[in-house]
Design an enzyme around this catalytic site. Structure first.
Site, mmCIF file in Angstrom:
data_model
loop_
_atom_site.group_PDB
_atom_site.id
_atom_site.type_symbol
_atom_site.label_atom_id
_atom_site.label_comp_id
_atom_site.label_asym_id
_atom_site.label_seq_id
_atom_site.Cartn_x
_atom_site.Cartn_y
_atom_site.Cartn_z
ATOM 1 N N SER A 179 -3.761 2.777 10.110
ATOM 2 C CA SER A 179 -3.818 1.770 11.214
ATOM 3 C C SER A 179 -4.617 0.611 10.366
ATOM 4 O O SER A 179 -3.942 0.255 9.472
ATOM 5 C CB SER A 179 -4.428 2.741 12.215
ATOM 6 O OG SER A 179 -4.896 1.599 13.313
ATOM 7 N N LYS A 192 -1.782 -1.088 16.696
ATOM 8 C CA LYS A 192 -2.630 -0.235 15.726
ATOM 9 C C LYS A 192 -3.682 0.508 16.653
ATOM 10 O O LYS A 192 -3.970 1.720 15.980
ATOM 11 C CB LYS A 192 -3.334 -1.372 14.829
ATOM 12 C CG LYS A 192 -2.385 -1.993 13.948
ATOM 13 C CD LYS A 192 -1.806 -0.869 12.865
ATOM 14 C CE LYS A 192 -0.867 -1.482 11.946
ATOM 15 N NZ LYS A 192 -0.456 -0.312 11.261
ATOM 16 N N ASP A 251 15.292 1.808 9.374
ATOM 17 C CA ASP A 251 14.833 0.592 9.900
ATOM 18 C C ASP A 251 13.983 0.477 11.402
ATOM 19 O O ASP A 251 14.532 1.167 12.113
ATOM 20 C CB ASP A 251 15.778 -0.748 10.136
ATOM 21 C CG ASP A 251 15.306 -1.781 10.639
ATOM 22 O OD1 ASP A 251 14.070 -2.067 10.987
ATOM 23 O OD2 ASP A 251 16.255 -3.010 10.775
ATOM 24 N N ILE A 309 -6.605 -6.386 2.317
ATOM 25 C CA ILE A 309 -6.136 -6.793 0.939
ATOM 26 C C ILE A 309 -5.001 -7.801 0.981
ATOM 27 O O ILE A 309 -4.095 -8.073 1.926
ATOM 28 C CB ILE A 309 -5.095 -5.296 0.622
ATOM 29 C CG1 ILE A 309 -5.818 -4.036 0.525
ATOM 30 C CG2 ILE A 309 -4.399 -5.559 -0.725
ATOM 31 C CD1 ILE A 309 -5.908 -3.257 1.872
ATOM 32 N N LEU A 326 0.630 -1.104 0.246
ATOM 33 C CA LEU A 326 -0.103 0.116 -0.084
ATOM 34 C C LEU A 326 0.820 1.299 -0.149
ATOM 35 O O LEU A 326 0.387 2.173 -0.470
ATOM 36 C CB LEU A 326 -0.798 -0.004 1.146
ATOM 37 C CG LEU A 326 -2.153 -1.254 1.411
ATOM 38 C CD1 LEU A 326 -2.701 -1.115 2.817
ATOM 39 C CD2 LEU A 326 -2.915 -1.074 0.113
ATOM 40 N N ASN A 349 3.060 4.340 7.253
ATOM 41 C CA ASN A 349 2.396 3.359 6.792
ATOM 42 C C ASN A 349 3.106 1.919 7.046
ATOM 43 O O ASN A 349 2.462 0.795 6.993
ATOM 44 C CB ASN A 349 2.461 3.283 5.112
ATOM 45 C CG ASN A 349 1.971 2.099 4.502
ATOM 46 O OD1 ASN A 349 0.700 1.858 4.484
ATOM 47 N ND2 ASN A 349 2.873 1.449 3.900
ATOM 48 N N TYR A 400 -0.371 -7.028 17.629
ATOM 49 C CA TYR A 400 -0.650 -6.217 16.500
ATOM 50 C C TYR A 400 -1.859 -5.151 16.747
ATOM 51 O O TYR A 400 -1.836 -4.222 16.624
ATOM 52 C CB TYR A 400 -1.200 -7.272 15.311
ATOM 53 C CG TYR A 400 -1.428 -6.502 14.216
ATOM 54 C CD1 TYR A 400 -0.428 -6.137 13.272
ATOM 55 C CD2 TYR A 400 -2.968 -6.391 13.771
ATOM 56 C CE1 TYR A 400 -0.818 -5.103 12.051
ATOM 57 C CE2 TYR A 400 -3.218 -5.627 12.451
ATOM 58 C CZ TYR A 400 -2.039 -5.205 11.692
ATOM 59 O OH TYR A 400 -2.561 -4.606 10.636
ATOM 60 N N LYS A 437 15.710 -2.297 -2.465
ATOM 61 C CA LYS A 437 14.236 -2.623 -2.943
ATOM 62 C C LYS A 437 13.512 -1.193 -3.009
ATOM 63 O O LYS A 437 12.938 -0.844 -4.092
ATOM 64 C CB LYS A 437 13.768 -3.256 -1.735
ATOM 65 C CG LYS A 437 12.044 -3.793 -1.989
ATOM 66 C CD LYS A 437 11.747 -4.465 -0.582
ATOM 67 C CE LYS A 437 10.209 -4.801 -0.830
ATOM 68 N NZ LYS A 437 9.780 -5.579 0.043
HETATM 69 N N1 NAP Z 1 -2.641 -5.775 3.813
HETATM 70 C C1 NAP Z 1 -4.012 -5.324 4.695
HETATM 71 O O1 NAP Z 1 -4.915 -6.174 4.426
HETATM 72 C C2 NAP Z 1 -3.845 -4.697 5.834
HETATM 73 C C3 NAP Z 1 -5.034 -4.089 6.301
HETATM 74 C C4 NAP Z 1 -5.177 -3.202 7.465
HETATM 75 C C5 NAP Z 1 -4.025 -2.319 7.919
HETATM 76 N N2 NAP Z 1 -2.787 -2.653 6.943
HETATM 77 C C6 NAP Z 1 -1.559 -1.650 7.116
HETATM 78 O O2 NAP Z 1 -1.339 -1.204 5.928
HETATM 79 C C7 NAP Z 1 0.000 -0.911 6.183
HETATM 80 C C8 NAP Z 1 0.824 -1.600 4.862
HETATM 81 O O3 NAP Z 1 0.537 -2.809 4.793
HETATM 82 P P1 NAP Z 1 0.761 -3.694 3.593
HETATM 83 O O4 NAP Z 1 -0.219 -4.693 3.559
HETATM 84 O O5 NAP Z 1 0.982 -2.774 2.427
HETATM 85 O O6 NAP Z 1 2.182 -4.458 3.964
HETATM 86 P P2 NAP Z 1 3.430 -4.782 3.177
HETATM 87 O O7 NAP Z 1 3.125 -4.977 1.657
HETATM 88 O O8 NAP Z 1 4.226 -5.599 3.797
HETATM 89 O O9 NAP Z 1 4.290 -3.208 3.290
HETATM 90 C C9 NAP Z 1 4.645 -2.783 4.741
HETATM 91 C C10 NAP Z 1 5.785 -1.882 4.370
HETATM 92 O O10 NAP Z 1 6.309 -1.497 5.820
HETATM 93 C C11 NAP Z 1 7.709 -1.642 5.614
HETATM 94 N N3 NAP Z 1 8.490 -2.264 6.804
HETATM 95 C C12 NAP Z 1 7.989 -3.338 7.554
HETATM 96 N N4 NAP Z 1 8.829 -3.635 8.555
HETATM 97 C C13 NAP Z 1 9.628 -2.445 8.668
HETATM 98 C C14 NAP Z 1 10.696 -2.078 9.406
HETATM 99 N N5 NAP Z 1 11.166 -2.731 10.339
HETATM 100 N N6 NAP Z 1 11.579 -1.088 9.255
HETATM 101 C C15 NAP Z 1 10.887 -0.038 8.051
HETATM 102 N N7 NAP Z 1 9.881 -0.546 7.445
HETATM 103 C C16 NAP Z 1 9.313 -1.787 7.513
HETATM 104 C C17 NAP Z 1 7.646 -2.675 4.561
HETATM 105 O O11 NAP Z 1 9.253 -2.692 4.179
HETATM 106 P P3 NAP Z 1 9.861 -4.018 3.409
HETATM 107 O O12 NAP Z 1 9.575 -3.653 1.859
HETATM 108 O O13 NAP Z 1 11.308 -3.738 3.604
HETATM 109 O O14 NAP Z 1 9.431 -5.133 3.913
HETATM 110 C C18 NAP Z 1 6.863 -2.208 3.416
HETATM 111 O O15 NAP Z 1 7.274 -1.009 3.097
HETATM 112 C C19 NAP Z 1 0.422 -1.636 7.359
HETATM 113 O O16 NAP Z 1 0.711 -0.522 8.550
HETATM 114 C C20 NAP Z 1 -0.581 -2.544 7.724
HETATM 115 O O17 NAP Z 1 -0.796 -2.910 9.074
HETATM 116 C C21 NAP Z 1 -2.883 -3.504 6.047
#
Ligand code: NAP
Length: 346
Positions: free
Chosen positions: A181, A212, A100, A241, A52, A128, A208, A76
């Site tokens: 969140s 959040k 990080d 998602i 996202l 995010n 988690y 990346k």
């Molecule tokens: N997907 C869903 O269904 C969903 C639902 C509700 C809320 N959300 C929220 O939406 C946000 C994005 O989620 P997403 O689904 O897009 O997940 P994602 O594809 O895994 O992306 C997460 C991002 O966070 C970064 N990240 C993780 N750990 C990190 C660290 N230690 N230091 C720096 N960056 C870090 C990742 O970096 P890397 O590229 O290095 O991994 C990536 O850029 C999150 O906050 C999640 O809780 C998602």
């Protein structure tokens, strides 16, 4: 534009990802912001290297704003930045900053690097980055890792960059803090005094949920502290998602997790969103004219959310009452300053 302009599209039963619910691109078009309208603005997305965050960067870059993405993997990030620029080569390149969330020193370094490169300008800060499960139990600073990555690192980043948000605010566009969140906040309030979940045994789902909830409380407290200075805090749930990298740390394969989620949440097949739809709410929070000057709102489905009717079904929108607890938010803010080693100047 009305705050509920997308409400009808969500009110009719969704038909699964890629249905009529808006994408982030659609939101930007509806705001008439595709082009060079935001050449004078700076956007920073923490966690912009995947999912996202990367989709938000891709779409927001089309405004012409100088766009920065942060991530723990610089190479990346560069690949994401290159792809975004390739689609719009006449716009400013996307800058990548390594940071990080597992290390507060890395957050300090990342914030300093951003301020150097942006010249202290920042109009939209989107936090995010997130994990649902961490491969390690503790951050480098000894905090429970999901709390540390999802909440404490963004909290520190916000503290370090709030002067830039304040300095960059204008009467025409108040600076914004956009906090991504999750509906997962509905599974647990925070437990002041047990942020690291050391009492009663560790529970990864609670970790988690607590992290959040903490991010929403942060956005609301930010609004109380900075809203009067023309900087506003918004928080949001993107929706569900599936198949994202965020699920990596969970047991099973992508396919088996999907099967399990569909069993747990019968409505999911219809309510899940594509990545393009999932990024719509955070892009709307970043740019919407109808949100100008507003803060302290929790958004869901590209509108201001209501109280959750079925709190157990996480694919459905809505909030749980505890996100509005001002006393808990104030305590969390003070405790967090203490945890990141900053004084309370308010
Ligand atoms: N997907 C869903 O269904 C969903 C639902 C509700 C809320 N959300 C929220 O939406 C946000 C994005 O989620 P997403 O689904 O897009 O997940 P994602 O594809 O895994 O992306 C997460 C991002 O966070 C970064 N990240 C993780 N750990 C990190 C660290 N230690 N230091 C720096 N960056 C870090 C990742 O970096 P890397 O590229 O290095 O991994 C990536 O850029 C999150 O906050 C999640 O809780 C998602």
């Amino acid at each position: 534009m009305a705050l509920d302009r997308y409400a009808a599209l969500h009110a009719s039963t969704p038909q699964g990802k890629g249905d009529g619910r808006p994408t982030a691109d659609q939101v930007l078009q509806d705001q008439d912001l595709v082009g060079n309208h935001w050449r004078d603005k700076v956007i920073l997305i923490a966690g912009g290297t995947a999912g996202l965050g990367a989709e938000s960067a891709r779409v927001l870059h089309k405004t012409g704003a100088k766009t920065f993405i942060m991530g723990r993997d610089g190479a990346k990030g560069q690949r994401v930045a290159k792809d975004i620029l390739a689609a719009n080569p006449d716009y400013p390149p996307v800058d990548v900053i390594e940071m990080d969330h597992n290390s507060l020193q890395s957050v300090r370094d990342g914030a300093a690097e951003f301020l150097k490169r942006s010249g202290g300008k920042l109009n939209v800060l989107m936090t995010n980055a997130g994990v649902v499960a961490s491969p390690v139990r503790k951050t480098k600073d000894g905090f429970e890792a999901v709390f540390g990555v999802n909440y404490l690192a963004p909290f520190l980043l916000v503290q370090l960059l709030q002067p830039a948000l304040v300095a960059s605010t204008t009467p025409a566009f108040h600076s914004r803090l956009v906090v991504v969140s999750s509906a997962g906040h509905r599974a647990s309030n925070i437990d002041p005094g047990n942020y690291n979940l050391e009492e009663d045994g560790y529970n990864s789902s609670k970790a988690y949920a607590q992290s959040k909830t903490a991010t929403i409380l942060m956005a609301n407290e930010f609004e109380r502290r900075y809203g009067g200075r023309g900087v506003h805090g918004l928080s949001l749930n993107p929706g569900v998602i599936m198949g994202m990298e965020i699920s990596r740390g969970l047991p099973g394969t992508s396919a088996s997790r999907r099967e399990q989620y569909y069993k747990m949440e019968p409505l999911l097949a219809k309510w899940e969103k594509s990545v393009e739809q999932g990024a719509a709410t955070q892009v709307w929070a970043s740019v919407a004219k109808e949100l100008e000057g507003k803060g302290g709102l929790y958004l869901d489905d590209v509108q201001v959310a209501q109280e959750a009717e079925d709190a157990g079904q996480y694919c459905l929108p809505g909030w749980k009452q505890w996100i509005w607890d001002e006393k808990v938010a104030a305590r969390l803010w003070k405790d967090s300053l203490n945890m990141v080693g900053l004084p309370d100047e308010n």
